[in-house]
Design a protein around this motif. Structure first.
Motif, PDB file in Angstrom:
ATOM      1  N   ALA A   1       0.797  -1.268   0.007  1.00 30.10           N
ATOM      2  CA  ALA A   1      -0.099  -0.460   0.070  1.00 30.10           C
ATOM      3  C   ALA A   1       1.286   1.286  -0.424  1.00 30.10           C
ATOM      4  O   ALA A   1       2.517   1.157   0.666  1.00 30.10           O
TER       5      ALA A   1
ATOM      6  N   ARG B   1       0.891   4.818   1.526  1.00 30.62           N
ATOM      7  CA  ARG B   1      -0.393   6.090   3.173  1.00 30.62           C
ATOM      8  C   ARG B   1       0.391   7.239   2.355  1.00 30.62           C
ATOM      9  O   ARG B   1       1.675   7.664   3.183  1.00 30.62           O
TER      10      ARG B   1
ATOM     11  N   SER C   1      -4.858   0.648  -4.129  1.00 31.81           N
ATOM     12  CA  SER C   1      -3.585   0.667  -3.068  1.00 31.81           C
ATOM     13  C   SER C   1      -3.195   1.730  -2.600  1.00 31.81           C
ATOM     14  O   SER C   1      -2.192   2.161  -1.729  1.00 31.81           O
TER      15      SER C   1
ATOM     16  N   HIS D   1      -4.003   5.200  -0.119  1.00 33.49           N
ATOM     17  CA  HIS D   1      -4.621   5.577   1.179  1.00 33.49           C
ATOM     18  C   HIS D   1      -4.392   6.926   1.591  1.00 33.49           C
ATOM     19  O   HIS D   1      -3.330   7.350   1.283  1.00 33.49           O
TER      20      HIS D   1
ATOM     21  N   GLU E   1     -13.408   3.793   0.539  1.00 37.26           N
ATOM     22  CA  GLU E   1     -12.923   3.575   1.731  1.00 37.26           C
ATOM     23  C   GLU E   1     -11.108   4.130   2.065  1.00 37.26           C
ATOM     24  O   GLU E   1     -11.240   3.704   3.415  1.00 37.26           O
ATOM     25  N   ASN E   2     -10.338   4.606   1.339  1.00 38.47           N
ATOM     26  CA  ASN E   2      -9.041   4.570   1.485  1.00 38.47           C
ATOM     27  C   ASN E   2      -9.293   6.121   1.897  1.00 38.47           C
ATOM     28  O   ASN E   2      -7.677   6.902   1.505  1.00 38.47           O
TER      29      ASN E   2
ATOM     30  N   HIS F   1      -9.373   8.952   3.815  1.00 39.50           N
ATOM     31  CA  HIS F   1      -9.016   9.176   5.178  1.00 39.50           C
ATOM     32  C   HIS F   1      -9.859  10.530   5.803  1.00 39.50           C
ATOM     33  O   HIS F   1      -8.243  10.772   6.076  1.00 39.50           O
TER      34      HIS F   1
ATOM     35  N   PHE G   1      -4.025   1.893  10.270  1.00 42.85           N
ATOM     36  CA  PHE G   1      -3.563   2.259   9.631  1.00 42.85           C
ATOM     37  C   PHE G   1      -1.982   2.121   8.731  1.00 42.85           C
ATOM     38  O   PHE G   1      -1.885   2.066   7.558  1.00 42.85           O
TER      39      PHE G   1
END
Ligand code: 6PG
Length: 266
Positions: A53, A55, A84, A86, A120-121, A123, A146
């Motif tokens: 992922a 982030r 992938s 976030h 949902e990724n 935030h 996360f």
């Protein structure tokens, strides 16, 4: 209590001895956005290949708008595995998400509305909540869920994008806020008059836990403060205290903002 003008005591984490960070200077804002977009693609590939992922904590304000538009254009959108990614924020204004000043709202308009990132990724900081202190603590739980932690127990982003205010603030760490350098926890909600509206922000140790931090700085109105941060090393400015402990720091600027980086101090 220290005032805004004093050099703050050492922060919770002992910073390494300071050396001038790398600064890449590009002709204009479009070239700055392109340079960061290319690094964003590269970092996303490396991080997804390495752990599944990518982030990122996004910056607010005006400067990153062009970058988000570019990432949503086919040239870059097609190079990114959006499922992938976030997305988080370095800071947010205490306004509803549909408010014109919302950092989330700007990213939704310029980026999320045009790329296939799962909802949902994304935030966002719920900084509009009446109990913004509780919202800050709730966001810390999102980070805990996360992100992995560094050796000192701070959440590690793969990339944090930051801007630079004319007063030397970054994220919502304002020099006029007496606790900017040692605010507790990972997320806090400073109520600072010079910031206009109340904010929610990541704290300095979280910024310094990142694998990569990229400052995007453009415009002649940032030339003086950029020199103070990236050349003079003025510790009274929050942006100057962003020094990733085990990560890389990079300034990507346009010629107008970088105009005072050459030559000796006045
Ligand atoms: C915000 C940002 C803030 C911003 C600087 C620069 O929410 O406003 O997080 O730190 O990056 O103020 O803003 P500009 O890019 O608009 O100059």
């Amino acid at each position: 209590m220290e005032g805004a003008g004093e050099i703050p005591k050492s922060t919770r984490r002992t910073p390494r001895s300071w050396s001038q960070p790398p600064v890449l200077v590009y002709a204009d804002t479009k070239e700055v956005a392109r340079a960061v977009a290319k690094r964003f693609v590269q970092m996303s590939r490396e991080s997804i290949a390495g752990g599944g992922a990518f982030r990122v904590a996004l910056a607010g304000g005006k400067t990153p708008q062009l970058l988000y538009q570019l990432l949503a254009d086919h040239e870059f959108r097609s190079q990114i595995d959006w499922s992938s990614l976030h997305m988080f924020w370095g800071d947010e204004r205490c306004v509803p998400p549909e408010h014109p000043e919302s950092n989330y709202g700007m990213a939704r308009r310029e980026l999320f509305a045009r790329v296939p990132i799962p909802r949902e990724n994304i935030h966002r900081m719920q900084a509009e909540r009446t109990d913004v202190e509780q919202a800050a603590r709730d966001y810390e739980e999102v980070l805990r869920q996360f992100l992995s932690m560094d050796a000192q127990g701070f959440p590690r982003f793969h990339l944090i994008l930051l801007g630079l205010g004319q007063d030397g603030h970054t994220a919502s760490l304002f020099p006029s806020w007496s606790a900017w350098h040692d605010a507790p926890g990972w997320v806090c909600a400073p109520d600072v008059e010079s910031a206009g509206v109340r904010r929610m922000t990541l704290t300095l140790p979280v910024l310094n836990a990142a694998h990569h931090v990229i400052f995007m700085v453009t415009g002649e109105d940032k030339a003086d403060v950029l020199r103070r941060v990236a050349k003079d090393g003025d510790q009274r400015l929050p942006a100057q205290r962003v020094r990733p402990v085990e990560g890389e720091l990079l300034f990507v600027v346009d010629a107008a903002a970088g105009a005072r980086l050459r030559g000796t101090a006045p």
